[in-house]
Design a protein around this motif. Structure first.
Motif, PDB file in Angstrom:
ATOM      1  N   VAL A  45      29.787  39.567  42.613  1.00  0.00           N
ATOM      2  CA  VAL A  45      28.754  39.673  41.272  1.00  0.00           C
ATOM      3  C   VAL A  45      29.097  38.486  40.152  1.00  0.00           C
ATOM      4  N   LEU A  46      30.397  38.192  40.159  1.00  0.00           N
ATOM      5  CA  LEU A  46      30.640  37.181  38.970  1.00  0.00           C
ATOM      6  C   LEU A  46      29.992  35.848  39.534  1.00  0.00           C
ATOM      7  N   ILE A  47      30.163  35.545  40.938  1.00  0.00           N
ATOM      8  CA  ILE A  47      29.548  34.447  41.414  1.00  0.00           C
ATOM      9  C   ILE A  47      28.053  34.489  41.374  1.00  0.00           C
ATOM     10  N   ALA A  48      27.211  35.643  41.498  1.00  0.00           N
ATOM     11  CA  ALA A  48      25.881  35.614  41.659  1.00  0.00           C
ATOM     12  C   ALA A  48      25.286  35.478  40.084  1.00  0.00           C
ATOM     13  N   GLU A  49      26.270  35.988  39.032  1.00  0.00           N
ATOM     14  CA  GLU A  49      25.801  35.847  37.575  1.00  0.00           C
ATOM     15  C   GLU A  49      26.366  34.377  37.026  1.00  0.00           C
ATOM     16  N   GLY A  50      26.818  33.683  37.651  1.00  0.00           N
ATOM     17  CA  GLY A  50      26.898  32.478  37.235  1.00  0.00           C
ATOM     18  C   GLY A  50      28.404  32.110  36.376  1.00  0.00           C
ATOM     19  N   ILE A  51      29.215  33.012  36.718  1.00  0.00           N
ATOM     20  CA  ILE A  51      30.652  32.911  36.074  1.00  0.00           C
ATOM     21  C   ILE A  51      31.240  32.100  36.907  1.00  0.00           C
ATOM     22  N   ARG A  52      31.971  30.922  36.193  1.00  0.00           N
ATOM     23  CA  ARG A  52      32.410  29.614  36.770  1.00  0.00           C
ATOM     24  C   ARG A  52      34.010  30.088  37.293  1.00  0.00           C
ATOM     25  N   TYR A  53      34.631  30.730  36.298  1.00  0.00           N
ATOM     26  CA  TYR A  53      36.201  30.814  36.492  1.00  0.00           C
ATOM     27  C   TYR A  53      36.511  32.266  36.149  1.00  0.00           C
ATOM     28  N   ASP A  54      37.510  32.827  36.925  1.00  0.00           N
ATOM     29  CA  ASP A  54      37.988  34.256  36.465  1.00  0.00           C
ATOM     30  C   ASP A  54      39.646  33.895  36.495  1.00  0.00           C
ATOM     31  N   SER A  55      40.448  35.049  35.541  1.00  0.00           N
ATOM     32  CA  SER A  55      41.620  34.734  35.364  1.00  0.00           C
ATOM     33  C   SER A  55      42.063  36.038  35.274  1.00  0.00           C
ATOM     34  N   SER A  56      42.218  36.844  36.533  1.00  0.00           N
ATOM     35  CA  SER A  56      42.499  38.229  36.545  1.00  0.00           C
ATOM     36  C   SER A  56      43.412  38.551  37.712  1.00  0.00           C
ATOM     37  N   LEU A  57      43.872  37.701  38.600  1.00  0.00           N
ATOM     38  CA  LEU A  57      44.483  38.013  39.861  1.00  0.00           C
ATOM     39  C   LEU A  57      46.164  37.671  39.557  1.00  0.00           C
ATOM     40  N   ALA A  58      46.688  38.745  39.220  1.00  0.00           N
ATOM     41  CA  ALA A  58      48.173  38.113  38.814  1.00  0.00           C
ATOM     42  C   ALA A  58      49.149  38.304  40.031  1.00  0.00           C
ATOM     43  N   PRO A  59      49.887  37.254  40.557  1.00  0.00           N
ATOM     44  CA  PRO A  59      50.568  37.426  41.683  1.00  0.00           C
ATOM     45  C   PRO A  59      51.940  37.990  41.431  1.00  0.00           C
ATOM     46  N   ILE A  60      51.959  39.530  41.111  1.00  0.00           N
ATOM     47  CA  ILE A  60      53.062  40.012  40.978  1.00  0.00           C
ATOM     48  C   ILE A  60      52.902  41.745  41.268  1.00  0.00           C
ATOM     49  N   ILE A  61      53.983  42.228  41.768  1.00  0.00           N
ATOM     50  CA  ILE A  61      53.821  43.671  42.010  1.00  0.00           C
ATOM     51  C   ILE A  61      53.338  44.506  41.001  1.00  0.00           C
ATOM     52  N   HIS A  62      52.871  45.563  41.384  1.00  0.00           N
ATOM     53  CA  HIS A  62      52.524  46.521  40.191  1.00  0.00           C
ATOM     54  C   HIS A  62      50.901  46.267  39.695  1.00  0.00           C
ATOM     55  N   PRO A 119      25.940  29.886  27.026  1.00  0.00           N
ATOM     56  CA  PRO A 119      26.308  30.716  28.132  1.00  0.00           C
ATOM     57  C   PRO A 119      27.732  30.943  28.440  1.00  0.00           C
ATOM     58  N   VAL A 120      28.170  32.312  28.893  1.00  0.00           N
ATOM     59  CA  VAL A 120      29.842  32.275  29.105  1.00  0.00           C
ATOM     60  C   VAL A 120      30.057  31.899  30.632  1.00  0.00           C
ATOM     61  N   ALA A 121      31.044  31.250  30.535  1.00  0.00           N
ATOM     62  CA  ALA A 121      31.610  30.676  31.746  1.00  0.00           C
ATOM     63  C   ALA A 121      32.799  31.463  32.598  1.00  0.00           C
ATOM     64  N   GLY A 122      33.380  32.322  31.663  1.00  0.00           N
ATOM     65  CA  GLY A 122      34.845  32.792  32.289  1.00  0.00           C
ATOM     66  C   GLY A 122      34.798  34.396  32.025  1.00  0.00           C
ATOM     67  N   TYR A 123      35.698  34.732  32.886  1.00  0.00           N
ATOM     68  CA  TYR A 123      35.930  36.436  32.965  1.00  0.00           C
ATOM     69  C   TYR A 123      37.530  36.665  33.189  1.00  0.00           C
ATOM     70  N   ARG A 124      37.733  38.058  32.476  1.00  0.00           N
ATOM     71  CA  ARG A 124      39.051  38.526  32.952  1.00  0.00           C
ATOM     72  C   ARG A 124      39.014  39.822  32.802  1.00  0.00           C
ATOM     73  N   ALA A 125      39.589  40.536  33.852  1.00  0.00           N
ATOM     74  CA  ALA A 125      39.455  42.015  34.065  1.00  0.00           C
ATOM     75  C   ALA A 125      40.346  42.648  33.082  1.00  0.00           C
ATOM     76  N   PRO A 126      39.908  43.795  32.664  1.00  0.00           N
ATOM     77  CA  PRO A 126      40.857  44.635  31.774  1.00  0.00           C
ATOM     78  C   PRO A 126      42.050  44.808  32.667  1.00  0.00           C
ATOM     79  N   ARG A 127      43.151  44.860  32.129  1.00  0.00           N
ATOM     80  CA  ARG A 127      44.394  45.218  32.708  1.00  0.00           C
ATOM     81  C   ARG A 127      44.690  44.506  34.194  1.00  0.00           C
ATOM     82  N   TRP A 128      44.083  43.498  34.449  1.00  0.00           N
ATOM     83  CA  TRP A 128      44.431  42.562  35.618  1.00  0.00           C
ATOM     84  C   TRP A 128      43.718  43.468  36.743  1.00  0.00           C
ATOM     85  N   SER A 129      42.795  44.267  36.442  1.00  0.00           N
ATOM     86  CA  SER A 129      42.354  45.024  37.576  1.00  0.00           C
ATOM     87  C   SER A 129      41.487  44.675  38.452  1.00  0.00           C
TER      88      SER A 129
END
Length: 302
Positions: free
Chosen positions: A148-165, A115-125
């Protein structure tokens, strides 16, 4: 001092997975593919350096290269998902996002058997509308997608970039848990730093290629001193010093093709200099306290 294992991630995608508005999916099968040779060049480099990473695989790539997915898994790396068609999250409905996520998961899990545990959104979107250059001005994280990520059992995300743009400087820079009504998910924000007085996404793409390793390592050390791992993101297509050329808008062309010569040597030096591991190794050491998603932005909307 205990050594901090930093988190090395890789976006497994083709050279033409830039922006679906610039090179639409209907054109992808007509373009020359380079993903297998580029991925194996990176895998060999990581083997030489005895480093394991998390590969966020695009579902479109995984479905067409099942042997490569199995090879990445068998060589000791973790597989996560990067969406199916490299489509931005913010314009999707919750139903569209769920379908995209699950299509990508099926393609990856068919190759790994796990099973997949992690997700990253394309282009930090996942961060919704960007912050327009001001702290606290982002239009809000796509909280429906987080649910949706939580409901589908994804344990971690790496998509939220603390930067402008592509995000908001008000968001936390170290790993944190996001609390939602249906549960929580660990967020692994990418490394940011300052260059010429400007906060940049040191972790990925053009900035990673252009910023000298001495500055990258200095910023990583700063994170490690406060007990936090740095999250860095490579792209398999960047291992190609001369990828196929297509007509792109000027800024996109500059960001896409700039800094590719010498990139392999730069990556080798970077991954050899500090301790690295896949994101899964951090799950047991993740912060236990969760925050509301409204806390990092101050303006997030459900």
């Amino acid at each position: 001092m205990t050594t901090i294992a930093n988190i090395l991630t890789v976006d497994l995608e083709e050279w033409f997975h830039i922006d679906e508005r610039i090179i639409p999916p209907g054109e992808w099968d007509r373009l020359p593919g380079r993903v297998e040779e580029n991925a194996r060049a990176l895998l060999d480099l990581l083997d030489d350096c005895r480093v394991r990473a998390t590969f966020f695989a695009l579902g479109w790539v995984a479905a067409r290269h099942q042997g490569l997915i199995r090879e990445i898994h068998d060589r000791g790396h973790e597989l996560g998902v990067h969406g199916y068609l490299h489509t931005a999250v913010a314009p999707m409905s919750a139903q569209e996002f769920r379908a995209d996520l699950n299509a990508a998961r099926r393609a990856v899990e068919a190759g790994t058997g796990e099973p997949v545990a992690g997700y990253r959104a394309p282009r930090w979107s996942l961060g919704g509308a960007a912050g327009a250059g001001r702290r606290g001005r982002a239009a809000g994280v796509v909280t429906a997608a987080l649910d949706v990520l939580i409901a589908e059992g994804i344990r971690y995300d790496s998509s939220l970039a603390p930067i402008i743009h592509i995000g908001d400087p008000a968001w936390p820079r170290d790993p944190y848990r996001i609390d939602r009504p249906g549960g929580s998910v660990l967020e692994l924000p990418p490394l940011v730093g300052r260059r010429f007085g400007v906060r940049l996404l040191f972790a990925s793409g053009w900035a990673l290629r252009r910023v000298p390793n001495r500055l990258l390592l200095k910023e990583i050390a700063r994170r490690n001193r406060r007990g936090a791992p740095a999250v860095v993101d490579l792209h398999t297509w960047e291992m190609d010093p001369d990828p196929p050329r297509v007509r792109l808008p000027f800024r996109v062309r500059l960001a896409h093709y700039g800094g590719l010569p010498g990139y392999r040597a730069k990556v080798r030096e970077l991954v050899s200099s500090v301790s690295w591991g896949p994101a899964r190794d951090h799950l047991a050491r993740a912060p236990s306290a969760a925050i509301s998603i409204e806390a990092p932005t101050g303006t997030a909307r459900t």
